[in-house]
Structures are given as C-alpha cells and as structure tokens.
Design a protein around this motif. Structure first.
Motif, PDB file in Angstrom:
ATOM      1  N   PRO A  56      -7.067   2.010  -8.621  1.00  0.00           N
ATOM      2  CA  PRO A  56      -7.155   1.495  -7.247  1.00  0.00           C
ATOM      3  C   PRO A  56      -6.260   0.274  -7.040  1.00  0.00           C
ATOM      4  O   PRO A  56      -5.836  -0.387  -7.999  1.00  0.00           O
ATOM      5  CB  PRO A  56      -8.633   1.124  -7.117  1.00  0.00           C
ATOM      6  CG  PRO A  56      -9.045   0.773  -8.514  1.00  0.00           C
ATOM      7  CD  PRO A  56      -8.269   1.694  -9.414  1.00  0.00           C
ATOM      8  N   GLU A  87       0.832  -1.211   0.000  1.00  0.00           N
ATOM      9  CA  GLU A  87       0.000   0.000   0.000  1.00  0.00           C
ATOM     10  C   GLU A  87       0.866   1.260   0.000  1.00  0.00           C
ATOM     11  O   GLU A  87       0.526   2.256  -0.623  1.00  0.00           O
ATOM     12  CB  GLU A  87      -0.931   0.000   1.213  1.00  0.00           C
ATOM     13  CG  GLU A  87      -1.936   1.142   1.181  1.00  0.00           C
ATOM     14  CD  GLU A  87      -3.100   0.929   2.119  1.00  0.00           C
ATOM     15  OE1 GLU A  87      -4.058   1.722   2.057  1.00  0.00           O
ATOM     16  OE2 GLU A  87      -3.061  -0.031   2.918  1.00  0.00           O
ATOM     17  N   THR A 104      -2.575  -3.528  -9.634  1.00  0.00           N
ATOM     18  CA  THR A 104      -3.163  -2.333 -10.253  1.00  0.00           C
ATOM     19  C   THR A 104      -3.250  -2.462 -11.769  1.00  0.00           C
ATOM     20  O   THR A 104      -3.838  -1.604 -12.432  1.00  0.00           O
ATOM     21  CB  THR A 104      -2.346  -1.075  -9.921  1.00  0.00           C
ATOM     22  OG1 THR A 104      -1.003  -1.265 -10.353  1.00  0.00           O
ATOM     23  CG2 THR A 104      -2.374  -0.765  -8.431  1.00  0.00           C
ATOM     24  N   GLN A 126      -5.188   8.130  -8.253  1.00  0.00           N
ATOM     25  CA  GLN A 126      -5.511   6.988  -7.399  1.00  0.00           C
ATOM     26  C   GLN A 126      -6.962   6.520  -7.529  1.00  0.00           C
ATOM     27  O   GLN A 126      -7.215   5.302  -7.502  1.00  0.00           O
ATOM     28  CB  GLN A 126      -5.168   7.308  -5.945  1.00  0.00           C
ATOM     29  CG  GLN A 126      -3.660   7.370  -5.704  1.00  0.00           C
ATOM     30  CD  GLN A 126      -3.302   7.789  -4.300  1.00  0.00           C
ATOM     31  OE1 GLN A 126      -4.174   7.939  -3.438  1.00  0.00           O
ATOM     32  NE2 GLN A 126      -2.006   7.995  -4.055  1.00  0.00           N
ATOM     33  N   PRO A 127      -7.958   7.426  -7.698  1.00  0.00           N
ATOM     34  CA  PRO A 127      -9.338   6.928  -7.860  1.00  0.00           C
ATOM     35  C   PRO A 127      -9.519   6.057  -9.096  1.00  0.00           C
ATOM     36  O   PRO A 127     -10.347   5.147  -9.096  1.00  0.00           O
ATOM     37  CB  PRO A 127     -10.157   8.213  -7.955  1.00  0.00           C
ATOM     38  CG  PRO A 127      -9.347   9.231  -7.228  1.00  0.00           C
ATOM     39  CD  PRO A 127      -7.924   8.895  -7.539  1.00  0.00           C
TER      40      PRO A 127
END
Length: 574
Positions: A469, A453, A503, A465-466
């Motif tokens: 994710p 993370e 990701t 980032q949105p």
C-alpha cells in the motif's frame, strides 16, 4: 570443403580443421568439377557447396529444410582463408555441442582440471592449467555468447581437458540461473536483451536461459503503440524489476537516463557481467575496407608449329592419365602436378614417286599445310585473347559486385543502427507520462499527491497493491518550495522516488543509496534527530551526474513520513 576453380587446393586450411575438430567431425575435400556437381545435384536447394566454399552439416536432417542451420562459408582468396577456416571450426564445435558429442566423448586424455583464464585471443580463452594451456571456445563455455561476456582474465574455472585437442570444456562451472540472478531485488533497474517483439507483447532475456514476457502496458503508456516500433530484437536496454523469484515481472516504464542499472548477472563465478549497457553507435558513413584481389586464372595457350625441315626427335613414351579421384578425407596430397599430354607419334610415310617429284609435291603440300596451320594459330590466339579478356572482365565485374555488396551491407548496418536508436528514443518518449498528461490542480500539494499515487498505480501491479500500500506521508513547510526551486529534474521523477520511500521499496533498491542523514560528514556520527523524536534520512534522486539531486525526509515516531526538501548532493541541510 571444396577447391576453387582453377586450383588444386582450397584457400581454407584443411590441416587446421582436421587438427581442431577431426575427432568430432568427418572431413571431406571435394574438387570443384564433376564430383561437386554430382554432390550438388543430390542435395536439397540452398545446401550445396562448391567453388572453394565450405559447409558443416549438423547431426540430424533439420538442415535439409532449414539451410540456416548449415551456413555456407566462402573463401575467395588467401586473405579470406583464415576467416573461413575459423568459422568452419566454430560451426563444427557448436553443432557438436548441440548434439551432445562432447558429453559422449570418453577418452583417457579427458581429465578434470582447474585453471585460471590468462586472456582471450581470436575468440578463444586461454586457461593456464597445471603445466599446460587449455583452449576454451565459446561453444564449450556458453554457446552462442561471445567469450568476453562469459570469462575474463584472472577468473578461476574448472572443466574437462582433452590433451589431444587441448579443448577445455568449462560448461560444468556455469552458475545455475536462479543463483546468478539471486542478487537482483525488487525495484532494481537491470539490463535485459530483447529476444522477440510482437505488436502487443515482447520477450526479453534476463539471463541467457531465462526469458521474461513483457506486456504492452509495461513498455508504453499509449495503447495505440505497436511494440515493434519501439523495440529491436537483440537490443540491450534497462528494465525495472517488479517481482523476483519463480515468476519475474519487469517494466520498461519510468526509467530515467541517469538511473544507473545494477551490474548484470555473471554466468560463471568471478566472471564479467553477461550484459553491458549499449553505447550509441557511430552511424556515419565509412569507407569500405580494401579487398584482397581475386586470382585470375590465365588462359594463355602456347601453340608451336614444327619446322618440316627440322630434325625430328622421337617423342616420350605415352603416359597413362589416371581418372579423377573421388572425394576422400585423404585428399591432402600437395605434391600432385598436371602433366602434359604427349603428342602422338607420326605415322610412317608410304612409298611413292621419285625423290625430286616427291620433294616438289611435298614442299607444295607442306607449304599449304603450314599456311593453314598458321591461320588456325592466329584464330586460336584471337580466341585465346577473347577468352582471357572475358575472364579479366568477369574478374573485374566480380570485384565490383563484391565491393558493392560490402557497401550495401555497411549501409544496411547503419540503417539498422539508426532504426534501433530511433526506436529507443520513441520508447523513452512513451515510457514516462508527460507532465501535460496530468490534470491541473490549484493546490500544489494535491497535484504532487496525484503524481505520487499515479506512480504507485502505474508501477505496482494490481495484484500486489494490497500487500504494497501507499503509506501515510505529509509535506514539510519547505518541501514544495524546494521542489519549485529545483532545476534539471522533472517533478514526476521526484514523485516516483517518494512513492518508493512511502511503500518501503527504496530500502530494497541499492541504486537509491538510502542512508541516515548524520549530524556531520564523519562516518560514525549519530543520525540527526528532531525534538519530537523524528529521524532524518536521505535518498538519491539521481546518480552518476554532476550535482546529483537528493531527497531528505523525516521518519516520525508513528512510522509515517514527512518530506523535508530536495537539493543537490553537497547540501546536507534539512
């Protein structure tokens, strides 16, 4: 150009300069003396030229306040002449290109041709055309960039050929920056060159015509760092692409030494990469190169005293000495010679006393005159020897100063290289978060998830980032055990690659070499499947290293990731 002291011709090859750039520049030869001093007195400080040096003045007047736009080229000896000649030609070509003079050239000899680069010699690319050879200097390819970074043998180029000068202008063949950079993808590690550095920001060249601003947080994790201690203008270093297209985003963080950058963009179709990874320089002490000796002007003066009893001959007729010529492009006549000034004809002696008395008085007077002249000759010779000795001393002192200057320049070069290497080491030490920065966890799985993370939060810009994710993933029963058994690779690095996998960024990076894990080594073998329908995949943790590490994982039917194991290249188990 100017002539050296004591010479009528410069060491710089004027004919070569006229032949190469005579159609785009006005060329003057100024003798060092009254003309060069008069010129110097009428030029701004630091822009004069005399004593055998040469200088090109660009179009406009910016050079008057910024002498660096018009560099002075020295030629102290015959050995230095060719180097200064080439430098002056290159200066003229660059200045003419910058002023658009080549774009305005309209001649019938200027035709569009296509040819093949056959080689690069003495900072010139040779292009084989239709029965001719075109010459490409860097000013007519990519100004300011060495030709080896623009063109290479075997490459096909199109441009405008001038039959008179044989210059071949290939600038029209350059790729547009967006086309040249189109092969770069998000998460690629690419090469950049530092343009400028300030305490809290830096600018790098992704392409010679594309600069990207790099923020402080994209270089170091320590907010107290001064970026000028970490980066050096002109340094070539790797950077990770965070975003492509109209607005590029780069990061210098979390790039391992064994992570191979993708090939830098080519500036011409079929050309070489415009940047190559820096090779550590040898900063050991080196002996200064030998220098061509300085030509010392002789001050020997031969003074002859005539014998009063010797037969007298009538002197030659007086020769009228012309006034010194003014600066002119036509001052290339090599046939001039210095003529001796004739001695004045003696005046006729007036009538006097009888011959015997006259001879006695004349002999006495002449003896006194000879003694006086001999004393003057001895004094003149002493002065000559003193001047000659001083000239020799000045020449030796100048030679020592030039040797010392070279040694100082070599020392500065070595210190600059050492400084750049130290900055690189410091930057690398700050570019990756140390494992001691991570909090301790009693649960190893929780600790590894923290590292994943953290990599996501560090490398993915907050604005992205949105839409990027951190996907769902789990750890197989043997994953953490294989991680503990792994040597030669930090856990942070594995967490970095896991972040790319979950990701989806690993699939966009050629350096990750993401591919199916097959049932055997045959290329057409099927992908490994598990009873529950999960499919096996493999991704690189390292490249170009012995026993390079790999990550094996399963993609479950619901799309989630299950980390299976880490191992070496030849270990195909999962």
């Amino acid at each position: 150009m100017t002539t050296p002291h004591g010479r009528t011709e410069p060491w710089i090859d004027i004919e070569e300069i006229v032949d190469q750039v005579g159609d785009i520049a006005e060329i003057y030869l100024v003798p060092t003396g009254p003309h060069s001093w008069d010129l110097s007195n009428n030029l701004p400080a630091m822009t004069q030229v005399y004593g055998g040096a040469g200088r090109v003045y660009p179009v406009g007047h910016e050079w008057a306040s910024d002498p660096r736009r018009s560099p002075l080229r020295f030629a102290y000896s015959a050995a230095e002449g060719p180097k200064s000649t080439t430098a002056l030609i290159d200066d003229a070509l660059h200045m003419a290109t910058e002023a658009g003079l080549f774009d305005n050239v309209q001649t019938t000899a200027r035709v569009r041709l296509t040819g093949v680069v056959v080689g690069i010699v003495a900072d010139r690319a040779m292009v084989k055309l239709d029965g001719r050879v075109g010459i490409v200097p860097d000013a007519l390819a990519f100004p300011g960039l060495p030709l080896e970074r623009s063109l290479q043998p075997g490459q096909e180029v199109t441009g405008l050929y001038d039959a008179d000068s044989r210059w071949f202008d290939v600038r029209e063949s350059r790729l547009e920056p967006d086309v040249a950079l189109s092969s770069y993808a998000a998460d690629d590690v690419v090469l950049v060159q530092v343009e400028s550095v300030e305490a809290d920001r830096a600018s790098v060249f992704l392409h010679p015509l594309v600069t990207v601003d790099v923020t402080h947080t994209a270089v170091t994790s320590n907010p107290l760092d001064d970026l000028s201690d970490l980066l050096t203008p002109g340094e070539v270093l790797p950077a990770r692409v965070l975003a492509t297209g109209g607005e590029w985003h780069l990061s210098l963080l979390d790039i391992d030494d064994d992570e191979e950058p993708v090939a830098a963009a080519a500036l011409f179709a079929g050309g070489p990469p415009w940047l190559v990874a820096a090779i550590p320089a040898d900063v050991s002490e080196q002996a200064a190169p030998a220098t061509a000796p300085i030509e010392v002007v002789s001050f020997d003066v031969e003074i002859d005293v005539a014998d009063p009893h010797a037969e007298t001959h009538a002197p030659d007729a007086p020769v009228n000495t012309p006034a010194p010529a003014g600066p002119s492009p036509a001052m290339f006549d090599r046939s001039r010679a210095v003529r001796r000034r004739p001695m004045p004809e003696p005046a006729e002696a007036p009538a006097g006393p009888p011959a015997a008395a006259v001879e006695s008085a004349s002999t006495k007077s002449m003896s006194l005159t000879i003694a006086s002249l001999q004393a003057e000759v001895r004094t003149a010779k002493r002065q000559r020897d003193e001047v000659h000795g001083q000239a020799q001393g000045f020449a030796i002192e100048l030679e020592h100063l030039r040797t010392e200057l070279r040694q100082v320049e070599d020392h500065v070069r070595r210190l600059t290289q050492q400084l750049e290497q130290s900055r690189t080491k410091l930057r690398k030490s700050r570019a990756t978060s140390s494992p001691t920065d991570a909090p301790a966890f009693a649960d190893p799985e929780r600790g590894f998830r923290f590292l994943v993370e953290r990599a996501w939060a560090t490398r993915i810009p907050a604005a992205e980032q949105p839409t990027c994710p951190l996907g769902d993933y789990s750890m197989g029963t043997g994953f953490l055990g294989s991680l503990d058994a792994l040597h030669g690779l930090a856990t942070d690095r594995v967490a970095d690659v896991v972040m790319e996998v979950v990701t989806g960024k690993a699939a966009l990076s050629g350096g990750r070499e993401l591919h199916q894990l097959r049932t055997d080594d045959a290329g057409g073998s099927p992908q490994r499947l598990r009873e529950d329908g999960a499919r096996a995949w493999r991704v690189s943790l390292q490249s170009n290293t012995p026993a390079a590490r790999r990550l094996h994982y399963w993609v479950l039917p619901d799309g989630s990731i299950e980390l299976a194991k880490v191992g070496v290249h030849d270990d195909m188990r999962i």
